[in-house]
Design a protein around this motif. Sequence first.
Motif, PDB file in Angstrom:
ATOM      1  N   VAL A  65       0.636  -0.856   0.056  1.00  0.00           N
ATOM      2  CA  VAL A  65       0.398  -0.020  -0.014  1.00  0.00           C
ATOM      3  C   VAL A  65       1.025   1.660  -0.028  1.00  0.00           C
ATOM      4  O   VAL A  65       1.716   1.025   0.945  1.00  0.00           O
ATOM      5  N   ILE A  66       0.875   1.718  -0.946  1.00  0.00           N
ATOM      6  CA  ILE A  66       2.056   2.701  -1.442  1.00  0.00           C
ATOM      7  C   ILE A  66       2.079   4.202   0.048  1.00  0.00           C
ATOM      8  O   ILE A  66       0.659   4.606   0.609  1.00  0.00           O
ATOM      9  N   GLY A  67       3.227   4.177   0.274  1.00  0.00           N
ATOM     10  CA  GLY A  67       2.962   5.849   1.559  1.00  0.00           C
ATOM     11  C   GLY A  67       2.521   5.228   2.600  1.00  0.00           C
ATOM     12  O   GLY A  67       2.457   6.678   3.498  1.00  0.00           O
ATOM     13  N   THR A  68       2.288   4.211   2.815  1.00  0.00           N
ATOM     14  CA  THR A  68       2.302   3.624   4.015  1.00  0.00           C
ATOM     15  C   THR A  68       2.868   2.611   4.850  1.00  0.00           C
ATOM     16  O   THR A  68       2.776   2.627   6.559  1.00  0.00           O
ATOM     17  N   GLY A  69       3.396   1.837   4.364  1.00  0.00           N
ATOM     18  CA  GLY A  69       4.099   0.215   4.816  1.00  0.00           C
ATOM     19  C   GLY A  69       3.670  -0.454   4.707  1.00  0.00           C
ATOM     20  O   GLY A  69       4.281  -1.713   5.683  1.00  0.00           O
ATOM     21  N   ASP A  70       2.059  -0.397   5.091  1.00  0.00           N
ATOM     22  CA  ASP A  70       1.319  -1.396   5.008  1.00  0.00           C
ATOM     23  C   ASP A  70       1.147  -2.521   3.598  1.00  0.00           C
ATOM     24  O   ASP A  70       1.692  -2.259   3.118  1.00  0.00           O
ATOM     25  N   VAL A  71       0.883  -3.880   4.008  1.00  0.00           N
ATOM     26  CA  VAL A  71       0.920  -4.370   2.683  1.00  0.00           C
ATOM     27  C   VAL A  71      -0.772  -4.770   2.471  1.00  0.00           C
ATOM     28  O   VAL A  71      -1.239  -5.510   3.786  1.00  0.00           O
ATOM     29  N   PHE A  72      -0.549  -5.385   0.903  1.00  0.00           N
ATOM     30  CA  PHE A  72      -2.701  -5.642   1.424  1.00  0.00           C
ATOM     31  C   PHE A  72      -2.641  -7.044   0.739  1.00  0.00           C
ATOM     32  O   PHE A  72      -1.836  -7.315   0.134  1.00  0.00           O
ATOM     33  N   SER A  73      -3.264  -7.637   1.233  1.00  0.00           N
ATOM     34  CA  SER A  73      -3.023  -9.313   0.756  1.00  0.00           C
ATOM     35  C   SER A  73      -4.696 -10.562   0.581  1.00  0.00           C
ATOM     36  O   SER A  73      -5.840  -9.674   1.371  1.00  0.00           O
ATOM     37  N   TRP A  74      -4.444 -11.007  -0.890  1.00  0.00           N
ATOM     38  CA  TRP A  74      -5.643 -11.767  -1.287  1.00  0.00           C
ATOM     39  C   TRP A  74      -4.957 -13.245  -0.953  1.00  0.00           C
ATOM     40  O   TRP A  74      -3.736 -13.708  -0.824  1.00  0.00           O
ATOM     41  N   GLY A  75      -5.786 -14.092   0.044  1.00  0.00           N
ATOM     42  CA  GLY A  75      -5.554 -14.923   0.307  1.00  0.00           C
ATOM     43  C   GLY A  75      -6.263 -16.034  -0.674  1.00  0.00           C
ATOM     44  O   GLY A  75      -7.487 -15.980  -0.611  1.00  0.00           O
ATOM     45  N   GLU A 148      -0.974  -4.637  -9.984  1.00  0.00           N
ATOM     46  CA  GLU A 148      -1.586  -3.622  -9.071  1.00  0.00           C
ATOM     47  C   GLU A 148       0.447  -4.604  -7.644  1.00  0.00           C
ATOM     48  O   GLU A 148       0.675  -3.879  -6.819  1.00  0.00           O
ATOM     49  N   GLN A 149       0.381  -5.952  -8.143  1.00  0.00           N
ATOM     50  CA  GLN A 149       1.825  -6.465  -7.368  1.00  0.00           C
ATOM     51  C   GLN A 149       2.782  -6.340  -7.081  1.00  0.00           C
ATOM     52  O   GLN A 149       3.515  -5.710  -6.080  1.00  0.00           O
ATOM     53  N   ARG A 150       2.898  -5.842  -8.669  1.00  0.00           N
ATOM     54  CA  ARG A 150       4.414  -4.683  -9.040  1.00  0.00           C
ATOM     55  C   ARG A 150       4.917  -3.675  -8.914  1.00  0.00           C
ATOM     56  O   ARG A 150       5.457  -3.177  -7.957  1.00  0.00           O
ATOM     57  N   THR A 151       3.410  -2.804  -8.296  1.00  0.00           N
ATOM     58  CA  THR A 151       4.272  -1.710  -8.679  1.00  0.00           C
ATOM     59  C   THR A 151       3.028  -0.610  -7.049  1.00  0.00           C
ATOM     60  O   THR A 151       3.442   0.305  -6.375  1.00  0.00           O
ATOM     61  N   GLY A 152       1.829  -1.869  -6.534  1.00  0.00           N
ATOM     62  CA  GLY A 152       1.405  -1.337  -5.443  1.00  0.00           C
ATOM     63  C   GLY A 152       0.291  -0.910  -5.577  1.00  0.00           C
ATOM     64  O   GLY A 152      -0.375  -0.359  -6.499  1.00  0.00           O
ATOM     65  N   ILE A 153      -0.756  -0.360  -4.665  1.00  0.00           N
ATOM     66  CA  ILE A 153      -1.299   0.435  -4.661  1.00  0.00           C
ATOM     67  C   ILE A 153      -2.009   1.661  -3.247  1.00  0.00           C
ATOM     68  O   ILE A 153      -1.594   1.288  -2.436  1.00  0.00           O
ATOM     69  N   THR A 154      -3.073   2.493  -3.014  1.00  0.00           N
ATOM     70  CA  THR A 154      -3.502   3.611  -2.677  1.00  0.00           C
ATOM     71  C   THR A 154      -4.426   2.906  -1.843  1.00  0.00           C
ATOM     72  O   THR A 154      -4.857   2.396  -2.111  1.00  0.00           O
ATOM     73  N   ARG A 155      -4.440   3.919  -0.826  1.00  0.00           N
ATOM     74  CA  ARG A 155      -5.035   3.627   0.059  1.00  0.00           C
ATOM     75  C   ARG A 155      -6.161   3.681   0.098  1.00  0.00           C
ATOM     76  O   ARG A 155      -7.854   3.240  -0.464  1.00  0.00           O
TER      77      ARG A 155
END
Length: 173
Positions: A65-75, A148-155
């Motif tokens: 997640v761009i600019g947050t240090g967080d990670v979004f995940s799909w199981g 999205e996996q390569r470049t990240g996503i926004t909040r």
Amino acid sequence: MTSDRGFTCSCCGQHHAELPTNYSTTAPYAWDPSFAETSDCLLSSDQCVIKAQHYFVKGLIEIPVIGTGDVFSWGVWVSLSRENFARAADLWDSPGRESEEPYFGWLTTDLSIYSPSTINLKTNLHTRPVGQRPLVELEPTDHPLAVEQRTGITRDRVREIAEAVLHSTRDRS
């Protein structure tokens, strides 16, 4: 100062206390509940076998997640060859399993918010230390999920995903 981690849904107008950063499916796309009654099928939280011919492992597609240090995940579920599934199963509880070469597989989870379908995207499944789900690396294509996996996503994109998942009316039979 308080930090509200929630969001107000643009679909229903309701405030949700938290913005989910992970979603998971319980079974591969090919799984049918009737398989649970047969001896040649198995479904656990981590592994699946269908008719002793099709083999699956659950892993995570992680997206920064761009600019947050967080990670979004799909199981999600990945199909593996019989040989790779057997190897992964043999090492499932073995320290050092993360040093294994990645296993090639096919994504077998339909993430309906993406078009075209996510079914059968090429993957590499990377085992991680015992107790951690494997990492699913998508082939670097122009598919929106792979991008999205390569470049990240926004909040904001995380919120869009939450709204789409919370208000999905698509039949997943």
